[in-house]
Design an enzyme around this catalytic site. Structure first.
Site, PDB file in Angstrom:
ATOM      1  N   ASP A  75       0.850  -1.172   0.000  1.00 46.81           N
ATOM      2  CA  ASP A  75       0.000   0.000   0.000  1.00 46.81           C
ATOM      3  C   ASP A  75       0.890   1.227   0.000  1.00 46.81           C
ATOM      4  O   ASP A  75       1.874   1.289   0.727  1.00 46.81           O
ATOM      5  CB  ASP A  75      -0.827  -0.027   1.292  1.00 46.81           C
ATOM      6  CG  ASP A  75      -2.247   0.348   1.019  1.00 46.81           C
ATOM      7  OD1 ASP A  75      -2.642   0.296  -0.159  1.00 46.81           O
ATOM      8  OD2 ASP A  75      -2.953   0.700   1.966  1.00 46.81           O
ATOM      9  N   GLU A 130      -2.683  17.665   6.084  1.00 48.08           N
ATOM     10  CA  GLU A 130      -2.568  18.535   4.912  1.00 48.08           C
ATOM     11  C   GLU A 130      -2.800  19.987   5.298  1.00 48.08           C
ATOM     12  O   GLU A 130      -2.038  20.880   4.941  1.00 48.08           O
ATOM     13  CB  GLU A 130      -3.597  18.155   3.848  1.00 48.08           C
ATOM     14  CG  GLU A 130      -3.296  16.853   3.169  1.00 48.08           C
ATOM     15  CD  GLU A 130      -4.472  16.389   2.311  1.00 48.08           C
ATOM     16  OE1 GLU A 130      -5.323  17.235   1.965  1.00 48.08           O
ATOM     17  OE2 GLU A 130      -4.524  15.190   1.998  1.00 48.08           O
ATOM     18  N   THR A 190     -19.058  18.373  -1.522  1.00 50.74           N
ATOM     19  CA  THR A 190     -18.479  19.616  -2.042  1.00 50.74           C
ATOM     20  C   THR A 190     -17.036  19.459  -2.430  1.00 50.74           C
ATOM     21  O   THR A 190     -16.530  20.156  -3.300  1.00 50.74           O
ATOM     22  CB  THR A 190     -18.578  20.730  -0.994  1.00 50.74           C
ATOM     23  OG1 THR A 190     -17.869  20.288   0.170  1.00 50.74           O
ATOM     24  CG2 THR A 190     -20.014  21.006  -0.598  1.00 50.74           C
ATOM     25  N   SER A 193     -13.153  22.689   1.485  1.00 49.49           N
ATOM     26  CA  SER A 193     -13.396  23.152   2.851  1.00 49.49           C
ATOM     27  C   SER A 193     -12.960  24.616   2.895  1.00 49.49           C
ATOM     28  O   SER A 193     -12.403  25.138   1.928  1.00 49.49           O
ATOM     29  CB  SER A 193     -12.595  22.318   3.849  1.00 49.49           C
ATOM     30  OG  SER A 193     -11.215  22.509   3.633  1.00 49.49           O
TER      31      SER A 193
END
Lengths: 689, 194, 563
Positions: free
Chosen positions: A301, A342, A375, A378
């Site tokens: 992964d 992030e 959406t 943010s």
């Protein structure tokens, strides 16, 4: 279990092993090992002969010594096995202390009931609070808690377990440090993870692996044919008017059959398992360890393994006529309440590049807009006193922002589109920033590849293992990261189905596939893979599906596992080669001794076959005794090697083979010549013969 | 059932093919191309078969060259060897006996008895003796046939004619064909009656 | 050794190496069904045979059905050979009116020929009619050789094919082997032998009136046709009792050279064919290197030993049991070739070989007839050792052993060891019993260590399907005829069936692609390991016996002891 290395010099372990070496002399235990059983029968026969001769007042020191050394041979072999088992047992004892014997709170309907932990069944629901020990393996169905898993992993830092998602599995025997969780039990008592580890360590579940079975067949076959050779030797000797006594015949037989490998075979297997446990990997079967040595392809992964797992902001790229600082400020504002790595990295980058201090926005002045899957953005709304929105700042996926800005009557600058494409091509992720009707620019988010990972993959490649990165990223991003990390191939936009399909395809081509994973969606692939290594931090489903669990949850652990698997086979192969190669010298020691007087001419000391006596040993008796002693002692000398395993270096097969052949093949031919001669000198010196 | 038919019919076919047609075909070819050889390279005196150039026959009279010893006493049916091993007491005795007898019968000859005359051949039918063995017997034959000194050269040349060298100078080992030599003796110096 | 001897050996090896790729690539074509230059001639015959026998050449068999077909054909061969022998007096082509062969001898001979052993407890010229020689023995010479090649083909298919049970059609393999390979080669060889004076006729025996006025009965018969196939098919059963020492069977230096060449020709070419079919020529050449290396070693010892003087007998050269036209070099070389390949024909009496030469001959047989070995059976026997080597090597490089990408599991290893051990165990048990029971010692022609060698040689030859003998040993007794017959059966089928089973289980597997860490079986390391495994595993068992037999005799010969 970390730092609990039982030293080889632990004296109590020694004493215990010596004890069980004698206990293992029971025929029911011996018959499981055909080679040693033959030795056992031989030793018994020789002893009987010695006593029966003694009864008739013919005390033979030679027979006594042969009998004793034959018994030693068996005891040494048993000792090796006991020692290997003993090291595991000490660990198992430690683990057993963590088993819960106390009461636990079981939920029955809407009520709580105090029941014995041992009475829990699969599907029961229990409640654990601060200070409680989790009674059995289970899944958190409600709540979040920090848990101390040091009993299992040795890691003292507590871990978070919460309901839903990939961190819901809890292990029996671990301790809740804070908060309260509701757990659904997923394992019957006696079949929990802890129980299984203990069982494995104690070898209760030890089954022979395929290669071990094949090797046992080889050893049995050699034993049978050498048994015939020894029996017929008596007949051929009689024909040649040579007196060969039964003890001498048995001594020859025991020296020739592969007692060295036969005696150490099970110790090697146990020690291999043990070494893996020391590396904090629990293998559910020995078969899996062996398979690990054969791995051709490793599926890894990306997230958390190859990359640090979090994308970091590395640059701000402003739209035309916009200052970079302006962009940075807006991005920082939009990220202030974004607790994801992030988001934090954006705040940090803005601070580093433009010394922008994060302003504390009062809640009255602003309203945070959290990220949602619909959406895909943010941000924050800066409010006026009256609650009117003054500034609408958003950061998010480029196309989402594009839709937004067009809806608001703005446009997406074409210059910026170029930058977006470039970021995508380099494997990064562009994040567009929107501030009141216009696009300010994009943030370049980048996956950071872990340091040193490239070297690890190179090592794997040297071992002949291809690594394949699995990622949910788009192919372009995946390709860039794959190139940076140095993996051989990648699967982009991976789904559980595509992972499974990839494994199946490779297996159909004849490859053996290993896979590491932690999520529930990895479970089918982990189950399909020949070696599925589940992270201990992963879900219960993943841990059930894999055939190994890595307690450290370290994705590169697989390299250690492969090495252990290889080492296990190599140790067996090396000692088999050594054992068989030994026979040459033993023949040269024993046969001239037996045949020394064949067709002797009257008046001569030695017969014609004495010409074969190239070792010029003292006497026939000393020659036979020396060979038997060598045969017994070599087992003791090889115990450390059997337990430690032969050294495994990543290199091509022919180099490895050459190296092992030189050491164990050629060494196996010459060492006994030296050894037997030395023993002969010693026993003659101390007048044993 | 089908398998049995397949086995049976195939076996029958191959029996015919390799057990019948093949040897017969080779026999046919042999008659055409190697007629004399395929019948045993017989040596005939008019119609009477004297022997085969390939098969040794018994010679014990002093007027003839003697072949190597034969464990089957030159009986060709069956042929046979002594099968005595390298440490055989019996073989040693045989060798010693032969050496003594040969020495006694070649008392003029001071050289050692050539070893091929001491040891029996594999088939018992070895048609050759070594050149040395022929030389060894030369004087005895000449004496028995009362050959004069000038005939000795002739005898020597007969011996050389009966010698088989290596084929193509390479294959096999050289030797003197005893039957051919003795027949040449008879033809040149006259057949010896008892 | 003389320079002419060396020249002959040099030519032999050169010619063998030259013919190996030619015949090898031809056979590779034949057995995959490709067109060859003989196809126009034979493919109509082939099709006719299939039509008559109701064989569908495209229909393939699994290993069990293949084995059953093989057993059926072998059984028929046995019955035919046995009944032809015991009724030969009633049948035609018996000009000498030879009586029926006794049951025990007929049993032994039938098994001996159907197992490609061609052990001869009889002398052909005084026991068997022409009809039996042709219809029973010549046929078995062809069929048993083709059968060995067929079993090898199955193993090759098992290695190369993936995930299948289909391993070829036995009838087709057999037919092609005989029709395209053995028969044409035999015809060519027959003609070459005829040109040298080997006899071929159906005449009655001829009475010759010798120069000294005695009578000598000269045997006749269709010899050349049988000798060609017995040399080519690694059979070795001579037309005459003394085999290729008989001047009618092997009249000249050239015939000797050709017959000796024929011994190794097919086994040698099969290794080349194997490389082509596996598409792994380097690997095949490594096997070839090992084969010819061990052969060269054994042959050198034999040549050296044959040229040693024999102080016990007081002779400089052991010419007892040798023919002059053949000489020592060619006798020793032939002995090496015939015991390396499981041919078993002889041109000198092995009983009278020097101790170490006899010992080496025995050693080569006891290795399991894998140094060249029998037609097909030699290579599949060698491959068993290759599998064992790969197993050890695989462990030593830390990977589950695999051969040509096929993982070797317990089942394959079990079969490998069964096949390796069965003949060895038979030799040990047989030889042990022969000595322990009085019947065995009564058959000895020699005493002392040489007697032990005789017994060991007898069983080694039977249980490894060689067929040559220390012929002094009288094996033509009822009990030896029967027990040696059983030993030959074990030597043939306790190896062949496991090989077929291995092929079956390998074919079911999927070959893994090779990687860096897979053990490569095509380098010198592999060759050295293979040699060691062959010498140690193959010889370990027999070292004591060989020490008490030939080795001891060698020393005793030098100290002039006689028995």
């Amino acid at each position: 279990m970390k730092n609990k290395n039982t030293s080889l010099l632990d004296s109590s372990l020694y004493m215990e092993s010596i004890g069980s070496a004698f206990k293992k002399l029971h025929p029911a235990a011996m018959i499981k090992n055909p080679v040693m059983f033959v030795t056992w029968v031989g030793a018994g026969l020789t002893t009987c002969l010695f006593f029966s001769h003694w009864m008739f007042f013919k005390f033979s020191a030679f027979e006594l010594q042969i009998s004793l050394w034959l018994w030693f041979t068996i005891i040494f072999a048993n000792f090796a096995e006991a020692l290997a088992e003993g090291r595991g047992k000490a660990q198992a004892e430690g683990l057993k202390k963590n088993r819960v014997q106390a009461f636990t709170r079981k939920v029955v309907g809407k009520l709580e009931e105090k029941v014995l932990a041992t009475s829990l069944k699969k599907g029961d629901v229990v409640i654990c609070e601060t200070g409680d020990t989790i009674p059995s393996d289970g899944e958190v169905i409600e709540g979040i808690a920090s848990i101390d898993e040091s009993a299992i992993t040795g890691e003292s830092a507590p871990v978070i377990r919460e309901s839903g998602g990939d961190r819901s599995a809890v292990t029996g025997g671990t301790k809740v440090i804070s908060d309260r969780i509701v757990i659904r039990i997923t394992a019957e008592i006696g079949e929990t993870f802890l129980d299984r580890i203990i069982g494995l360590i104690e070898n209760a579940e030890r089954q022979k692996t395929p290669n071990e079975i094949a090797l046992t067949i080889v050893l049995c076959a050699l034993t049978i044919i050498l048994l015939l050779a020894a029996t017929t030797l008596k007949i051929f000797a009689d024909y040649s008017h040579i007196v060969v006594t039964i003890p001498v015949l048995i001594a020859l037989l025991v020296c020739l059959i592969p007692t060295t490998i036969g005696g150490l075979l099970s110790a090697i297997g146990i020690a291999g398992m043990d070494r893996l446990i020391r590396k904090n990997v629990i293998a559910k079967s020995g078969r899996a360890i062996e398979a690990a040595g054969d791995i051709d392809i490793l599926l890894i992964d990306k997230t958390g393994t190859i990359t640090l797992g979090n994308r970091m902001a590395v640059a701000f790229i402003a739209a035309p006529h916009i200052l970079e600082e302006e962009l940075a400020e807006a991005a920082q504002l939009a990220s202030l309440s974004d607790e994801t790595p992030e988001g934090r990295s954006i705040v940090v980058l803005a601070k580093e590049n433009f010394q922008l201090r994060a302003k504390t926005l009062r809640p009255i002045e602003s309203r945070f807009v959290p990220f949602s899957a619909q959406t895909r953005m943010s941000g924050v709304d800066v409010l006026l006193e009256n609650g009117q929105v003054e500034r609408e700042i958003r950061k998010g996926a480029v196309d989402a922002i594009k839709t937004l800005v067009i809806a608001k009557g703005g446009f997406f600058p074409s210059e910026l589109q170029v930058a977006v494409d470039e970021i995508g091509a380099s494997g990064g992720t562009p994040l567009a920033v929107f501030d009141n009707h216009k696009v300010l620019g994009v943030i370049h988010l980048k996956d950071v590849v872990k340091g040193g990972i490239k070297e690890r993959f190179a090592e794997l490649r040297k071992m002949g293992i291809r690594t394949i990165m699995i990622t949910g990223d788009n192919p372009m991003t995946a390709a860039a990261i794959a190139a940076e990390a140095g993996v051989d191939d990648f699967i982009a936009e991976a789904t559980p189905e595509s992972k499974l399909q990839k494994i199946r395809d490779d297996q159909r081509k004849g490859f053996l596939v290993a896979m590491t994973g932690d999520g529930t969606n990895d479970a089918p692939a982990l189950a399909q893979a020949d070696v599925g290594v589940a992270m201990n931090t992963g879900t219960q489903a993943a841990r059930e599906a894999g055939n190994m669990v890595d307690l450290d949850s370290s994705p590169t652990k697989v390299i250690d596992i492969v090495e252990t698997g290889k080492q296990l086979l190599m140790t067996r192969g090396a000692l088999t080669t050594f054992s068989i190669a030994n026979d040459l010298a033993k023949y040269f020691a024993i046969l001239p001794a037996i045949f020394m007087h064949a067709y002797i001419v009257d008046g001569e000391q030695r017969g014609p076959l004495a010409a074969l006596d190239i070792m010029s040993l003292y006497s026939p008796e000393s020659a036979i005794l020396s060979a038997v002693i060598f045969n017994a002692l070599i087992i003791v000398f090889l115990i450390p090697l059997a337990l430690r395993g032969v050294s495994c270096v990543a290199s091509s097969s022919s180099a490895l083979l050459r190296r092992n052949l030189l050491i164990y093949g050629l060494g196996g031919i010459f060492l006994p010549f030296v050894g037997i001669k030395l023993i002969d000198v010693v026993i003659t010196f101390i007048h044993l013969v | 059932m089908k398998l049995i038919w397949q086995a049976f019919s195939l076996f029958a076919l191959f029996t015919c093919l390799t057990g019948f047609f093949y040897p017969l075909a080779v026999t046919g070819l042999a008659q055409v191309f190697f007629n004399e050889k395929s019948h045993g390279s017989l040596i005939k005196d008019e119609d009477k078969v004297i022997g085969s150039a390939l098969i040794a026959q018994k010679f014990s009279r002093p007027q003839y060259f003697w072949p190597r010893p034969s464990a089957s006493d030159f009986g060709a049916n069956p042929s046979g060897a002594s099968n005595q091993g390298p440490t055989s007491r019996k073989l040693k005795a045989d060798i010693d006996k032969r050496r003594e007898e040969l020495k006694a019968k070649h008392d003029l000859n001071l050289s050692e008895v050539p070893e091929d005359l001491l040891m029996a051949s594999a088939s018992g039918l070895d048609p050759h003796i070594s050149f040395a063995a022929a030389q060894f017997q030369l004087q005895r034959v000449a004496q028995a046939r009362s050959l004069k000194q000038e005939s000795m050269l002739k005898l020597q040349s007969l011996l050389e004619q009966a010698a088989d060298d290596r084929q193509w100078g390479v294959f096999g080992e050289p030797g003197v064909n005893v039957l051919r030599l003795n027949r040449a003796l008879d033809e040149t110096f006259g057949k010896m009656e008892k | 050794m003389t320079s002419s001897g060396m020249l002959q050996i040099g030519i032999y090896i050169s010619l063998l190496l030259l013919l190996t790729p030619l015949l090898g690539s031809y056979m590779a074509k034949v057995f995959v069904g490709a067109r060859t230059f003989l196809s126009p001639l034979f493919s109509p015959c082939e099709r006719a045979i299939y039509r008559f026998c109701l064989i569908n050449p495209a229909e393939e068999m699994n290993w069990k059905k293949y084995a059953w077909s093989l057993v059926l054909l072998t059984g028929l061969g046995f019955l035919a050979t046995f009944f032809l022998q015991i009724n030969q007096s009633l049948l035609p082509l018996n000009p000498q009116h030879l009586p029926d062969v006794p049951y025990a001898l007929a049993f032994n001979t039938a098994i001996s020929f159907m197992t490609n052993t061609n052990w001869q407890a009889y002398s052909g010229e005084s026991t068997l009619s022409y009809l039996v020689q042709m219809l029973a023995l010549t046929v078995q010479n062809f069929v048993s050789a083709a059968m060995g090649i067929a079993a090898l083909l199955v193993l090759i298919r098992g290695i190369t094919r993936n995930k299948t049970h289909e391993l070829g059609n036995f009838w087709v393999d057999l037919t092609r082997g005989i029709l395209y390979v053995l028969l044409p080669l035999s015809i060519i060889f027959s003609l070459l032998l005829l040109s040298q004076g080997v006899i071929q006729n159906l005449s009655p025996y001829i009475t010759a009136h010798t120069l000294e006025g005695l009578e000598q009965l000269l045997p006749m018969g269709p010899a050349a046709s049988q000798i060609a196939i017995k040399q080519l098919g690694t059979n070795g059963g001579g037309f005459f009792g003394v085999n290729s020492a008989h001047p009618f069977e092997n009249p000249t230096g050239i015939s000797n050279f050709l017959e000796a060449l024929a011994i190794l020709l097919i086994p040698s070419a099969l290794i080349y064919m194997f490389g082509l079919m596996l598409n792994s020529r380097r690997h095949a050449w490594m096997i070839y290197l090992v084969t010819i290396g061990i052969f060269a070693l054994c042959a050198s010892v034999m040549l050296w030993s044959e040229y040693l003087p024999n102080p016990a007998l007081g002779v400089a050269q052991m010419l007892e049991g040798k023919e002059l036209r053949i000489g020592i070099t060619n006798s020793a070389w032939w002995a090496a070739a015939t015991t390396a390949a499981s041919n078993g024909s002889v041109n000198a009496m092995h009983d009278s070989l020097s101790p170490l030469a006899g010992g080496m001959a025995m050693f080569q047989m006891l290795l399991g007839e894998i140094i060249f070995g029998g037609a097909g059976s030699g290579l599949y026997g060698m491959l068993l050792f290759v599998l064992l080597t790969v197993f050890l090597a695989g462990l030593m490089v830390g990977r589950t052993p695999e051969y040509m990408g096929k993982k070797l599991g317990a089942r394959e290893i079990k079969m490998v060891l069964l096949a390796i051990i069965a003949p060895s165990a038979t030799v040990l048990i047989g030889a042990g019993l022969s000595i322990a029971l009085p019947a065995g010692l009564n058959s000895l022609a020699n005493q002392g260590p040489h007697g032990l060698s005789e017994i060991l040689y007898t069983w080694g030859s039977a249980a490894n399907n060689n067929g040559s003998a220390f012929a002094g040993f009288n094996a033509n007794t009822d009990s030896f005829n029967i027990f040696l017959g059983v030993a030959m059966l074990i030597g043939r089928f306790a190896v062949m069936f496991p090989v077929l089973a291995i092929a079956g289980s390998l074919a079911c597997k999927q070959a893994a692609p090779t990687s860096e860490t897979t053990f490569q079986a095509d380098n010198l390391t592999f060759a050295i390991l293979l040699v060691s495994v062959i010498l140690i595993i193959g010889a370990l068992t027999f070292i004591p016996a060989l020490a008490l037999g030939p080795v001891l005799e060698h020393f005793l010969m030098n100290t002039r002891q006689l028995f």
